[in-house]
Scaffold this active site. Structure first.
Site, PDB file in Angstrom:
ATOM      1  N   TYR A   1      -7.011   3.841  14.785  1.00 23.99           N
ATOM      2  CA  TYR A   1      -5.938   3.860  13.963  1.00 23.99           C
ATOM      3  C   TYR A   1      -5.242   2.651  15.418  1.00 23.99           C
ATOM      4  O   TYR A   1      -4.940   1.518  15.164  1.00 23.99           O
ATOM      5  CB  TYR A   1      -5.078   4.861  14.098  1.00 23.99           C
ATOM      6  CG  TYR A   1      -3.601   4.911  14.407  1.00 23.99           C
ATOM      7  CD1 TYR A   1      -2.791   4.410  13.151  1.00 23.99           C
ATOM      8  CD2 TYR A   1      -2.466   4.964  15.153  1.00 23.99           C
ATOM      9  CE1 TYR A   1      -1.203   5.036  13.184  1.00 23.99           C
ATOM     10  CE2 TYR A   1      -1.134   4.941  15.155  1.00 23.99           C
ATOM     11  CZ  TYR A   1      -0.569   4.612  14.369  1.00 23.99           C
ATOM     12  OH  TYR A   1       0.882   4.589  13.809  1.00 23.99           O
TER      13      TYR A   1
ATOM     14  N   LYS B   1      -4.355  -1.360  14.580  1.00 22.41           N
ATOM     15  CA  LYS B   1      -2.828  -1.218  15.481  1.00 22.41           C
ATOM     16  C   LYS B   1      -2.251  -2.756  16.641  1.00 22.41           C
ATOM     17  O   LYS B   1      -1.766  -3.399  16.175  1.00 22.41           O
ATOM     18  CB  LYS B   1      -1.677  -0.645  16.125  1.00 22.41           C
ATOM     19  CG  LYS B   1      -1.243   0.439  15.005  1.00 22.41           C
ATOM     20  CD  LYS B   1      -0.639  -0.166  13.722  1.00 22.41           C
ATOM     21  CE  LYS B   1       0.207   1.227  13.020  1.00 22.41           C
ATOM     22  NZ  LYS B   1       1.056   0.707  11.747  1.00 22.41           N
TER      23      LYS B   1
HETATM   24  P1  NAI Z   1       4.701   8.274   5.950  1.00 23.84           P
HETATM   25  O1  NAI Z   1       3.517   8.783   6.177  1.00 23.84           O
HETATM   26  O2  NAI Z   1       5.995   8.283   6.150  1.00 23.84           O
HETATM   27  O3  NAI Z   1       5.223   6.449   5.575  1.00 23.84           O
HETATM   28  C1  NAI Z   1       3.212   5.738   5.322  1.00 23.84           C
HETATM   29  C2  NAI Z   1       3.542   4.735   4.507  1.00 23.84           C
HETATM   30  O4  NAI Z   1       2.945   4.204   3.600  1.00 23.84           O
HETATM   31  C3  NAI Z   1       3.777   6.436   2.613  1.00 23.84           C
HETATM   32  O5  NAI Z   1       4.426   6.577   1.954  1.00 23.84           O
HETATM   33  C4  NAI Z   1       2.415   6.424   2.167  1.00 23.84           C
HETATM   34  O6  NAI Z   1       2.499   6.586   0.517  1.00 23.84           O
HETATM   35  C5  NAI Z   1       1.976   4.295   1.793  1.00 23.84           C
HETATM   36  N1  NAI Z   1       0.798   4.219   1.856  1.00 23.84           N
HETATM   37  C6  NAI Z   1      -0.145   4.195   2.020  1.00 23.84           C
HETATM   38  N2  NAI Z   1      -1.595   3.750   2.317  1.00 23.84           N
HETATM   39  C7  NAI Z   1      -1.015   2.935   1.336  1.00 23.84           C
HETATM   40  C8  NAI Z   1      -1.496   1.765   0.690  1.00 23.84           C
HETATM   41  N3  NAI Z   1      -3.053   1.520   0.578  1.00 23.84           N
HETATM   42  N4  NAI Z   1      -0.769   1.143   0.228  1.00 23.84           N
HETATM   43  C9  NAI Z   1       0.747   1.119   0.061  1.00 23.84           C
HETATM   44  N5  NAI Z   1       1.205   2.786   0.791  1.00 23.84           N
HETATM   45  C10 NAI Z   1       0.556   2.958   1.517  1.00 23.84           C
HETATM   46  O7  NAI Z   1       4.817   7.227   8.142  1.00 23.84           O
HETATM   47  P2  NAI Z   1       5.718   6.424   8.629  1.00 23.84           P
HETATM   48  O8  NAI Z   1       5.625   6.866   9.936  1.00 23.84           O
HETATM   49  O9  NAI Z   1       6.861   6.464   8.036  1.00 23.84           O
HETATM   50  O10 NAI Z   1       4.454   5.192   8.648  1.00 23.84           O
HETATM   51  C11 NAI Z   1       5.329   4.024   9.263  1.00 23.84           C
HETATM   52  C12 NAI Z   1       4.290   3.296   9.776  1.00 23.84           C
HETATM   53  O11 NAI Z   1       4.082   2.903  10.778  1.00 23.84           O
HETATM   54  C13 NAI Z   1       3.046   3.484   9.724  1.00 23.84           C
HETATM   55  O12 NAI Z   1       2.302   1.805   9.748  1.00 23.84           O
HETATM   56  C14 NAI Z   1       2.761   4.302  10.727  1.00 23.84           C
HETATM   57  O13 NAI Z   1       1.547   3.953  11.265  1.00 23.84           O
HETATM   58  C15 NAI Z   1       3.588   3.036  11.603  1.00 23.84           C
HETATM   59  N6  NAI Z   1       3.790   3.845  13.301  1.00 23.84           N
HETATM   60  C16 NAI Z   1       4.793   5.603  12.868  1.00 23.84           C
HETATM   61  C17 NAI Z   1       5.452   5.845  13.945  1.00 23.84           C
HETATM   62  C18 NAI Z   1       6.083   7.046  13.907  1.00 23.84           C
HETATM   63  O14 NAI Z   1       6.395   7.407  14.816  1.00 23.84           O
HETATM   64  N7  NAI Z   1       6.595   7.124  13.097  1.00 23.84           N
HETATM   65  C19 NAI Z   1       4.515   5.274  14.985  1.00 23.84           C
HETATM   66  C20 NAI Z   1       4.136   4.642  15.724  1.00 23.84           C
HETATM   67  C21 NAI Z   1       3.549   3.654  13.980  1.00 23.84           C
END
Ligand code: NAI
Length: 306
Positions: free
Chosen positions: A165, A169
């Site tokens: 990851y 990133k």
């Molecule tokens: P989350 O798991 O709620 O949202 C991620 C979404 O991406 C999910 O709805 C999932 O179905 C969708 N997804 C996954 N693979 C996919 C694909 N191949 N094609 C289309 N959709 C796909 O998690 P969150 O926290 O909302 O994460 C959003 C972004 O923020 C991610 O890139 C995560 O790595 C990043 N992030 C989040 C942090 C946090 O504190 N929540 C910290 C740093 C980065």
């Protein structure tokens, strides 16, 4: 100043839950027509469902906004092309791309299966590459684009158990460093957020007392700014969460100059290491040529350069 997106079309990937959902809702609430992409899988990227994207589209429409669901995977070239094509077909253009979709496959490096390393790179890095590449010609044609990538403190600074990851990133930062140069001529600005928010991906890892503060909307405020006409910067990384906003930037120390005419001497490097790594007068470079120039301008031009 009021940031609005009237007449603008946005594609937000992974917008069925968490941060992506909050981004999509905020852009739509301020007038954007939004393609809500989500394949509806688990945090580790297993399974698929249409309900996550559908629910967000219903929410936007019931508030009077315009939205379209898309269930393709960002990690598949045809999927990335299809979600961009859907935006153009339904809404005639694409101005904003938020590359947000992501999964986790955490393990210590010693135990990490190559397949889990690749799966994480495929979604975060290649997903962002594929969607951006699909959107690029359209933005270029309109001489306008705002692209927001989603990095992470795990990549910027490191996090135990997240080598896949963190690598993915940080790769996005390398990607925007180049795309900011290539997009400038056509008004395409590319920036990154590094979020801190309580979502299904992170909630269990955050201290309980902090959860009420870690609303995704705080991150969306940064994303919406970077996605707007008001934003005129490119290549920036903005940490955002819980009301905290700060630019993060790769810096280089002032450095030391050892004699370039004498044989390279590791003992001299060791002796100077404290000064080599002293960041107190560090500076940032706008591009690799600027950085190389710092080194090369020390040497006088010679007849062979002509
Ligand atoms: P989350 O798991 O709620 O949202 C991620 C979404 O991406 C999910 O709805 C999932 O179905 C969708 N997804 C996954 N693979 C996919 C694909 N191949 N094609 C289309 N959709 C796909 O998690 P969150 O926290 O909302 O994460 C959003 C972004 O923020 C991610 O890139 C995560 O790595 C990043 N992030 C989040 C942090 C946090 O504190 N929540 C910290 C740093 C980065």
């Amino acid at each position: 100043m009021s940031i609005r997106f009237d007449g603008r079309v946005a594609l937000v990937t992974g917008a069925g839950s968490g941060l992506g959902k909050a981004h999509a809702l905020m852009l739509a609430a301020r007038g954007a027509k939004v393609v809500v992409n989500d394949l509806g899988g688990t945090v580790s990227g297993e399974g698929r469902s249409t309900s996550a994207a559908d629910q967000v589209v219903t929410q936007i429409r019931s508030s009077g906004g315009e939205a379209l669901a898309n269930y393709d995977s960002v990690a598949e070239p045809a999927g990335a092309r299809a979600m961009v094509a859907a935006a153009v077909e339904k809404f005639s253009r694409l101005d904003i791309l938020v590359n947000n979709a992501g999964i986790l496959r955490d393990k210590t490096f010693a135990k990490m299966e190559v397949a889990d390393f690749r799966a994480v790179l495929e979604v975060h890095l290649m997903g962002s590459v594929l969607c951006t590449q699909a959107a690029w010609p359209i933005m270029k044609e309109h001489n306008y684009g705002r692209i927001v990538m989603t990095s992470s403190g795990a990549g910027l600074y490191g996090n135990f158990g997240q080598s896949n990851y963190g690598a993915a990133k940080m790769a996005l930062v390398g990607l925007i460093n180049v795309l900011k140069l290539e997009g400038a001529r056509n008004g395409i600005l590319i920036n990154c957020v590094a979020p801190i928010a309580a979502t299904r991906m992170t909630e269990a890892l955050m201290p309980k007392h902090s959860l009420p503060h870690l609303k995704s909307e705080w991150v969306s405020a940064a994303v919406a700014y970077l996605a707007s006409e008001a934003c005129q910067v490119s290549g920036h990384v903005i940490s955002a969460g819980a009301g905290y906003f700060a630019r993060a930037q790769m810096m280089e120390a002032e450095g030391v100059w050892l004699d370039p005419h004498s044989p390279a001497d590791p003992d001299a490097v060791a002796a100077a290491y404290d000064r080599i790594s002293d960041l107190s007068n560090a500076t940032a470079f706008g591009s690799a040529p600027e950085y190389i120039d710092k080194v090369l301008k020390r040497f006088a031009t010679t007849a062979t350069d002509a």
